[in-house]
Write a protein that holds these residues in place. Sequence first.
Motif, PDB file in Angstrom:
ATOM      1  N   UNK A   1      31.773 -22.634 -20.475  1.00 48.13           N
ATOM      2  CA  UNK A   1      32.891 -22.531 -21.419  1.00 48.13           C
ATOM      3  C   UNK A   1      33.011 -23.866 -22.155  1.00 48.13           C
TER       4      UNK A   1
ATOM      5  N   UNK B   1      28.924 -19.683 -15.271  1.00 51.22           N
ATOM      6  CA  UNK B   1      29.486 -19.533 -16.616  1.00 51.22           C
ATOM      7  C   UNK B   1      29.585 -20.901 -17.284  1.00 51.22           C
TER       8      UNK B   1
ATOM      9  N   UNK C   1      30.117  -5.737 -17.387  1.00 56.01           N
ATOM     10  CA  UNK C   1      28.970  -6.328 -16.701  1.00 56.01           C
ATOM     11  C   UNK C   1      29.196  -7.784 -16.346  1.00 56.01           C
ATOM     12  N   UNK C   2      29.908  -8.492 -17.193  1.00 60.54           N
ATOM     13  CA  UNK C   2      29.994  -9.926 -16.960  1.00 60.54           C
ATOM     14  C   UNK C   2      31.234 -10.331 -16.195  1.00 60.54           C
ATOM     15  N   UNK C   3      32.300  -9.513 -16.253  1.00 57.73           N
ATOM     16  CA  UNK C   3      33.552  -9.927 -15.633  1.00 57.73           C
ATOM     17  C   UNK C   3      33.962 -11.328 -16.076  1.00 57.73           C
ATOM     18  N   UNK C   4      33.639 -11.691 -17.287  1.00 56.30           N
ATOM     19  CA  UNK C   4      34.007 -13.023 -17.754  1.00 56.30           C
ATOM     20  C   UNK C   4      35.501 -13.089 -18.005  1.00 56.30           C
TER      21      UNK C   4
ATOM     22  N   UNK D   1      27.000 -16.495 -19.627  1.00 52.40           N
ATOM     23  CA  UNK D   1      27.080 -16.144 -18.216  1.00 52.40           C
ATOM     24  C   UNK D   1      25.680 -15.878 -17.676  1.00 52.40           C
TER      25      UNK D   1
ATOM     26  N   UNK E   1      35.678  -4.114 -11.247  1.00 48.79           N
ATOM     27  CA  UNK E   1      34.327  -4.229 -10.707  1.00 48.79           C
ATOM     28  C   UNK E   1      33.320  -3.475 -11.556  1.00 48.79           C
TER      29      UNK E   1
ATOM     30  N   UNK F   1      38.138  -7.142 -16.664  1.00 44.52           N
ATOM     31  CA  UNK F   1      37.611  -5.833 -16.342  1.00 44.52           C
ATOM     32  C   UNK F   1      37.337  -5.707 -14.859  1.00 44.52           C
TER      33      UNK F   1
END
Lengths: 114, 117
Positions: free
Chosen positions: B35, B33, A98-101, B48, A94, A92
């Motif tokens: 994992x 993070x 929310x997490x941009x994981x 996170x 910017x 996703x």
Amino acid sequence: DAKTTQPNSMESNEEEPVHLPCNHSTISGTDYIHWYRQLPSQGPEYVIHGLTSNVNNRMASLAIAEDRKSSTLILHRATLRDAAVYYCILRGGLYGGATNKLIFGTGTLLAVQP
Amino acid sequence: EAGVTQFPSHSVIEKGQTVTLRCDPISGHDNLYWYRRVMGKEIKFLLHFVKESKQDESGMPNNRFLAERTGGTYSTLKVQPAELEDSGVYFCASSQDWATSETGELFFGEGSRLTVL
């Protein structure tokens, strides 16, 4: 999370170019296309990313289809050290999450023959 | 500059015991993070942190797992009590805020291999 589809494995010869494909037909307008790779016994490492235009860096090139439903990671001259699992990941933007994981799929296992 | 470091690199414990994994992110990285990859499966997101706050813990498998990041620096991931299915490699990654980073890339450590017997 949007998903990507990659071949399970590919083979290449040393010093030849390698084209690693990725399909992401459900990509949204704010998703960036990221590529990471994982060398044996190491953590994943960033390779390249792009949004709409093709991108080049010292490691690779990223070619993105005009409709953004697919992309190709290009290693211009494969070396033995490039043998790794390559992951194509949609992330996703910017303001898209929310997490941009990173969400990893199964990736493509690239074997490089001498 | 030091990368993301994880400790221990390998831990072997018996079922029911407790293990604590530690991650030191790159200095200045607010995002951290966790994992993990269990045998034969994909790398799965656990949680996170942004500084000391848990931004997303949707990937934590159950309440036997507890992650902390006191002071917003290093983080620990505790598994108590450990079960056989917890065996795998636990990766930590850190990143700058994507708004201020050119790539927003995550920098991964080499992982902590956990074996539960």
